[in-house]
Scaffold this motif. Structure first.
Motif, PDB file in Angstrom:
ATOM      1  N   THR A  12       0.846  -1.193   0.000  1.00  0.00           N
ATOM      2  CA  THR A  12       0.000   0.000   0.000  1.00  0.00           C
ATOM      3  C   THR A  12       0.876   1.235   0.000  1.00  0.00           C
ATOM      4  O   THR A  12       2.011   1.210   0.484  1.00  0.00           O
ATOM      5  CB  THR A  12      -0.907   0.051   1.243  1.00  0.00           C
ATOM      6  OG1 THR A  12      -0.099   0.130   2.427  1.00  0.00           O
ATOM      7  CG2 THR A  12      -1.818  -1.157   1.303  1.00  0.00           C
ATOM      8  N   PRO A  14       0.247   4.927   1.386  1.00  0.00           N
ATOM      9  CA  PRO A  14      -0.662   5.853   2.040  1.00  0.00           C
ATOM     10  C   PRO A  14      -0.839   7.134   1.233  1.00  0.00           C
ATOM     11  O   PRO A  14       0.107   7.714   0.744  1.00  0.00           O
ATOM     12  CB  PRO A  14       0.033   6.127   3.384  1.00  0.00           C
ATOM     13  CG  PRO A  14       0.813   4.884   3.646  1.00  0.00           C
ATOM     14  CD  PRO A  14       1.290   4.423   2.304  1.00  0.00           C
ATOM     15  N   HIS A  16      -2.876   7.133  -1.434  1.00  0.00           N
ATOM     16  CA  HIS A  16      -3.369   6.723  -2.752  1.00  0.00           C
ATOM     17  C   HIS A  16      -4.338   5.553  -2.621  1.00  0.00           C
ATOM     18  O   HIS A  16      -4.346   4.652  -3.447  1.00  0.00           O
ATOM     19  CB  HIS A  16      -2.204   6.354  -3.659  1.00  0.00           C
ATOM     20  CG  HIS A  16      -1.280   7.508  -3.936  1.00  0.00           C
ATOM     21  ND1 HIS A  16      -1.541   8.463  -4.897  1.00  0.00           N
ATOM     22  CD2 HIS A  16      -0.117   7.878  -3.341  1.00  0.00           C
ATOM     23  CE1 HIS A  16      -0.566   9.360  -4.898  1.00  0.00           C
ATOM     24  NE2 HIS A  16       0.300   9.041  -3.973  1.00  0.00           N
ATOM     25  N   CYS A  17      -5.136   5.590  -1.594  1.00  0.00           N
ATOM     26  CA  CYS A  17      -6.082   4.506  -1.341  1.00  0.00           C
ATOM     27  C   CYS A  17      -7.026   4.278  -2.508  1.00  0.00           C
ATOM     28  O   CYS A  17      -7.364   3.144  -2.826  1.00  0.00           O
ATOM     29  CB  CYS A  17      -6.885   4.820  -0.074  1.00  0.00           C
ATOM     30  SG  CYS A  17      -8.173   3.633   0.327  1.00  0.00           S
ATOM     31  N   TYR A  23      -7.607   0.434  -6.786  1.00  0.00           N
ATOM     32  CA  TYR A  23      -8.860   0.417  -6.032  1.00  0.00           C
ATOM     33  C   TYR A  23      -9.926  -0.437  -6.709  1.00  0.00           C
ATOM     34  O   TYR A  23     -10.657  -1.178  -6.057  1.00  0.00           O
ATOM     35  CB  TYR A  23      -9.369   1.855  -5.867  1.00  0.00           C
ATOM     36  CG  TYR A  23     -10.680   1.945  -5.132  1.00  0.00           C
ATOM     37  CD1 TYR A  23     -10.752   1.688  -3.760  1.00  0.00           C
ATOM     38  CD2 TYR A  23     -11.861   2.272  -5.800  1.00  0.00           C
ATOM     39  CE1 TYR A  23     -11.952   1.759  -3.078  1.00  0.00           C
ATOM     40  CE2 TYR A  23     -13.066   2.350  -5.122  1.00  0.00           C
ATOM     41  CZ  TYR A  23     -13.102   2.090  -3.764  1.00  0.00           C
ATOM     42  OH  TYR A  23     -14.299   2.156  -3.101  1.00  0.00           O
ATOM     43  N   ARG A  36     -11.286  -2.118  -3.492  1.00  0.00           N
ATOM     44  CA  ARG A  36     -10.214  -2.683  -2.684  1.00  0.00           C
ATOM     45  C   ARG A  36     -10.751  -3.316  -1.401  1.00  0.00           C
ATOM     46  O   ARG A  36     -10.277  -4.348  -0.944  1.00  0.00           O
ATOM     47  CB  ARG A  36      -9.219  -1.569  -2.320  1.00  0.00           C
ATOM     48  CG  ARG A  36      -8.034  -2.015  -1.476  1.00  0.00           C
ATOM     49  CD  ARG A  36      -7.404  -0.810  -0.782  1.00  0.00           C
ATOM     50  NE  ARG A  36      -6.917   0.176  -1.737  1.00  0.00           N
ATOM     51  CZ  ARG A  36      -5.737   0.111  -2.330  1.00  0.00           C
ATOM     52  NH1 ARG A  36      -4.929  -0.908  -2.085  1.00  0.00           N
ATOM     53  NH2 ARG A  36      -5.361   1.057  -3.174  1.00  0.00           N
ATOM     54  N   GLU A  86     -13.183   2.008   4.257  1.00  0.00           N
ATOM     55  CA  GLU A  86     -12.016   1.693   3.419  1.00  0.00           C
ATOM     56  C   GLU A  86     -10.818   2.582   3.759  1.00  0.00           C
ATOM     57  O   GLU A  86      -9.681   2.097   3.808  1.00  0.00           O
ATOM     58  CB  GLU A  86     -12.391   1.827   1.950  1.00  0.00           C
ATOM     59  CG  GLU A  86     -13.386   0.765   1.499  1.00  0.00           C
ATOM     60  CD  GLU A  86     -13.680   0.813   0.019  1.00  0.00           C
ATOM     61  OE1 GLU A  86     -13.812  -0.263  -0.585  1.00  0.00           O
ATOM     62  OE2 GLU A  86     -13.789   1.924  -0.536  1.00  0.00           O
ATOM     63  N   LEU A  87     -11.059   3.868   3.981  1.00  0.00           N
ATOM     64  CA  LEU A  87      -9.940   4.760   4.279  1.00  0.00           C
ATOM     65  C   LEU A  87      -9.362   4.468   5.665  1.00  0.00           C
ATOM     66  O   LEU A  87      -8.137   4.512   5.855  1.00  0.00           O
ATOM     67  CB  LEU A  87     -10.396   6.217   4.185  1.00  0.00           C
ATOM     68  CG  LEU A  87      -9.279   7.259   4.108  1.00  0.00           C
ATOM     69  CD1 LEU A  87      -8.451   7.063   2.844  1.00  0.00           C
ATOM     70  CD2 LEU A  87      -9.854   8.674   4.126  1.00  0.00           C
ATOM     71  N   TYR A  90      -7.301   1.332   5.397  1.00  0.00           N
ATOM     72  CA  TYR A  90      -6.093   1.565   4.606  1.00  0.00           C
ATOM     73  C   TYR A  90      -5.009   2.249   5.430  1.00  0.00           C
ATOM     74  O   TYR A  90      -3.831   1.890   5.356  1.00  0.00           O
ATOM     75  CB  TYR A  90      -6.447   2.418   3.386  1.00  0.00           C
ATOM     76  CG  TYR A  90      -5.308   2.620   2.419  1.00  0.00           C
ATOM     77  CD1 TYR A  90      -4.947   1.619   1.517  1.00  0.00           C
ATOM     78  CD2 TYR A  90      -4.597   3.818   2.393  1.00  0.00           C
ATOM     79  CE1 TYR A  90      -3.904   1.803   0.625  1.00  0.00           C
ATOM     80  CE2 TYR A  90      -3.563   4.013   1.502  1.00  0.00           C
ATOM     81  CZ  TYR A  90      -3.217   3.009   0.618  1.00  0.00           C
ATOM     82  OH  TYR A  90      -2.182   3.198  -0.265  1.00  0.00           O
ATOM     83  N   HIS A  91      -5.408   3.261   6.219  1.00  0.00           N
ATOM     84  CA  HIS A  91      -4.446   4.003   7.032  1.00  0.00           C
ATOM     85  C   HIS A  91      -4.303   3.441   8.445  1.00  0.00           C
ATOM     86  O   HIS A  91      -3.516   3.958   9.238  1.00  0.00           O
ATOM     87  CB  HIS A  91      -4.843   5.474   7.102  1.00  0.00           C
ATOM     88  CG  HIS A  91      -4.619   6.216   5.813  1.00  0.00           C
ATOM     89  ND1 HIS A  91      -3.390   6.677   5.439  1.00  0.00           N
ATOM     90  CD2 HIS A  91      -5.468   6.544   4.814  1.00  0.00           C
ATOM     91  CE1 HIS A  91      -3.485   7.295   4.266  1.00  0.00           C
ATOM     92  NE2 HIS A  91      -4.743   7.222   3.864  1.00  0.00           N
ATOM     93  N   ALA A 106      -8.431  12.260  -0.408  1.00  0.00           N
ATOM     94  CA  ALA A 106      -8.981  10.926  -0.647  1.00  0.00           C
ATOM     95  C   ALA A 106     -10.403  11.019  -1.184  1.00  0.00           C
ATOM     96  O   ALA A 106     -10.782  10.271  -2.097  1.00  0.00           O
ATOM     97  CB  ALA A 106      -8.947  10.104   0.641  1.00  0.00           C
TER      98      ALA A 106
END
Length: 233
Positions: A12, A14, A16-17, A23, A36, A86-87, A90-91, A106
């Motif tokens: 990943t 971070p 660019h989710c 995605y 994703r 999702e965000l 991801y983070h 984002a």
């Protein structure tokens, strides 16, 4: 703190989710699209969107804009839940703990990845209780413009992206924890170079739709709003 080794292991980057290349995950065997995070995605052909706009106008008349706005609000609520899930995953931290810059970038990326155009947000009038949003190359505006037949050419036209306005109202209501509304002031379907929106409380924006119908420009409407302190009647 995330290390370079962890980033490479998780594959990943971070920030660019919602990059389209990573995605959107198509399955060529089933024809399905997934995000994703494993959420189902759907692609709407332009003729279908055009038919939805023209069909709603034919069946419901002026009520079409209320229907589209309310559908946008419902859609925006689900959109926000998925965006948050999702965000955050991801983070690896809750959405509300992310820096505002990452969150807004984002959101703009996700808007474009869904094919809705390029979303830009402007908080310069935030102290007056107004957030500005603009969208360029909106597929919704294109569908609305193409949905008008020759017999409707002489009818008065107004900004038509009620669906987008409803989505924006929901997103910012959930982000702020307050009930907000959204009014569109310019529209690509009417020849503008972008769709522009104002987001705020219903009390703050209660005259805006009437000002739009009177032909006032976005800047003229914003000047009227910012000349009156937030919280004033």
């Amino acid at each position: 703190m995330t290390t370079l080794q962890e980033i490479l292991q998780e594959q990943t980057l971070p920030g660019h989710c919602f990059s389209p290349a990573y995605y959107i995950r198509p399955d060529i065997h089933t024809g399905m699209l997934e995000s994703r995070g494993g959420y189902r995605l759907a692609a709407f052909p332009m003729p279908l969107l055009e038919a939805l706009y023209s069909g709603l106008r034919y069946e419901t008349g002026q009520a079409a804009r209320v229907i589209l706005y309310n559908c946008g609000r419902d859609w925006g609520e689900e959109f926000f839940r998925r965006f948050e899930d999702e965000l955050s995953r991801y983070h690896n931290q809750p959405l509300r703990e992310l820096p505002m810059g990452i969150l807004l970038d984002a959101l703009s990326d996700l808007w474009a990845t869904h094919g809705w155009g390029r979303l830009t947000l402007d908080f310069s009038a935030g102290d007056q209780g107004v957030v500005q949003a603009s969208v360029c190359n909106s597929g919704f505006a294109l569908a609305a413009r193409n949905s008008f037949g020759p017999e409707e050419a002489d009818k008065p036209r107004e900004p038509s992206c009620y669906l987008e306005a409803g989505v924006l109202a929901s997103l910012f209501s959930l982000l702020s924890g307050r009930e907000l509304v959204c009014v569109q002031t310019t529209c690509e379907s009417l020849g503008a170079n972008q769709n522009r929106f104002l987001i705020g409380t219903a009390q703050r924006l209660h005259n805006c739709e009437e000002w739009v119908r009177k032909g006032m420009s976005h800047d003229e409407i914003l000047d009227r709003l910012t000349a009156t302190p937030a919280g004033s009647h």
